[in-house]
Design an enzyme around this catalytic site. Structure first.
Site, PDB file in Angstrom:
ATOM      1  N   HIS A 126       0.868  -1.182   0.000  1.00  0.00           N
ATOM      2  CA  HIS A 126       0.000   0.000   0.000  1.00  0.00           C
ATOM      3  C   HIS A 126       0.904   1.232   0.000  1.00  0.00           C
ATOM      4  CE1 HIS A 126       1.091   0.102   4.214  1.00  0.00           C
ATOM      5  NE2 HIS A 126       0.614  -1.121   4.363  1.00  0.00           N
ATOM      6  N   HIS A 150       3.959   1.406   2.249  1.00  0.00           N
ATOM      7  CA  HIS A 150       5.170   0.730   1.753  1.00  0.00           C
ATOM      8  C   HIS A 150       5.858   1.598   0.678  1.00  0.00           C
ATOM      9  CE1 HIS A 150       2.846  -3.042   2.928  1.00  0.00           C
ATOM     10  NE2 HIS A 150       3.948  -3.134   3.638  1.00  0.00           N
ATOM     11  N   SER A 192      -2.303  -0.387   6.451  1.00  0.00           N
ATOM     12  CA  SER A 192      -1.809  -1.701   6.838  1.00  0.00           C
ATOM     13  C   SER A 192      -2.337  -2.717   5.839  1.00  0.00           C
ATOM     14  CB  SER A 192      -2.351  -2.043   8.238  1.00  0.00           C
ATOM     15  OG  SER A 192      -2.230  -3.428   8.479  1.00  0.00           O
TER      16      SER A 192
END
Ligand code: PAF
Length: 281
Positions: A34, A37, A185
């Protein structure tokens, strides 16, 4: 982007890179990437000649087999995202490549690993430390990037680097949030349509707790308030809320005199476990 599944060719490739005095930045992930990252990838790209992202769902860090089974997986999309973000190398090993046989090594982090995530997920940090040490050994990065959402994990990895004398600089990158405040997350993908709006409760509880602590409320009172806030949301349950000294994760009873307190929360929306944190100052 170069893609590797095996350690030997990856090492040979990185050897060539190191010889030309390039720096290597590592972003270790378990995939289902996502924007959080991608922020780590961008931070690495800004500071290194070559950025490598690892995508590996490490079985030894899952204390709950159902969580491992249900962990979101989408390798094709992940690789596309990495390619678009300008990542140079992706390493996506199979289990047999990372664990030739059942591992025997165990890590014990003492008080650092016995609170919060360590207390509620037995063996989790030992598994994290094992896989991260393997990745550090194979890749030998100059820099490695982790998200602040997993603050206790970051403290654990700092301990690993210090004790095993890895020559690697660690970077913690601030948590990215959805518009409504939910911390990004991979596990958010498992929330149903009806659960998704409820998942902001942990962020809201942190905001309230931080406000109350800043106004001088004692931690014991703030804990009651957090339980109340989470308890009022149908389908949500609180696993823990703690205020800790951020550098050693010592759980605090009073914020007075603490250097850099961090508020940490974990709980469930249905069967999905979420964590979040926020610095007091
Ligand atoms: O934070 C994660 O995604 C994982 O714990 C890590 C660091 C990639 C190790 O498996």
């Amino acid at each position: 982007m170069e893609i590797f599944k095996k350690i030997a060719p990856l090492k040979a490739f990185l050897e060539g890179i190191r010889r030309s005095e390039n720096t290597i930045g590592l972003v270790p992930t378990m995939g289902a990437l996502h924007n959080g990252h991608l922020a780590l990838i961008n931070a690495s790209k800004a500071q290194n000649s070559v950025t490598i992202c690892t995508i590996y769902i490490n079985p030894t860090q899952f204390n709950n087999p159902r969580d491992l089974e249900k962990y979101p997986r989408n390798i094709d999309r992940d690789l596309e995202l990495l390619q678009t973000a300008g990542c140079d190398v992706a390493f996506c090993p199979e289990n047999a490549e990372m664990y030739e046989s059942k591992p025997h090594l165990k890590f014990d982090f003492g008080s650092l690993g016995n609170v919060m995530e360590g207390k509620h997920r037995p063996g989790h940090f030992s598994g994290v430390a094992l896989v991260v040490s393997k990745l550090f050994n194979v890749i030998r990065p100059d820099n490695a990037y982790f998200g602040q959402k997993d603050w206790q994990q970051f403290a654990i990895i700092q301990q690993v680097v210090q004790e095993l004398k890895f020559d690697i600089k660690l970077h913690s990158i601030p948590t990215l949030r959805e518009q409504d405040g939910l911390a990004m997350s991979s596990r958010n993908l498992r929330l149903s349509f009806h659960e998704r709006p409820k998942a902001t409760v942990f962020y809201k509880a942190l905001l309230e707790a931080r406000k109350d602590l800043r106004m001088g409320e004692p931690i014991s009172k703030v804990k009651e308030r957090v339980s109340e806030i989470v308890g009022k949301t149908a389908g949500a349950s609180l696993e823990y809320f703690e205020v800790a000294e951020s550098k050693n994760l010592n759980v605090l009873e009073f914020v007075n005199g603490a250097e850099m307190p961090i508020l940490c929360i974990a709980g469930y929306i249905g069967e999905i476990r979420l964590i979040d944190n926020m610095f007091l100052k």
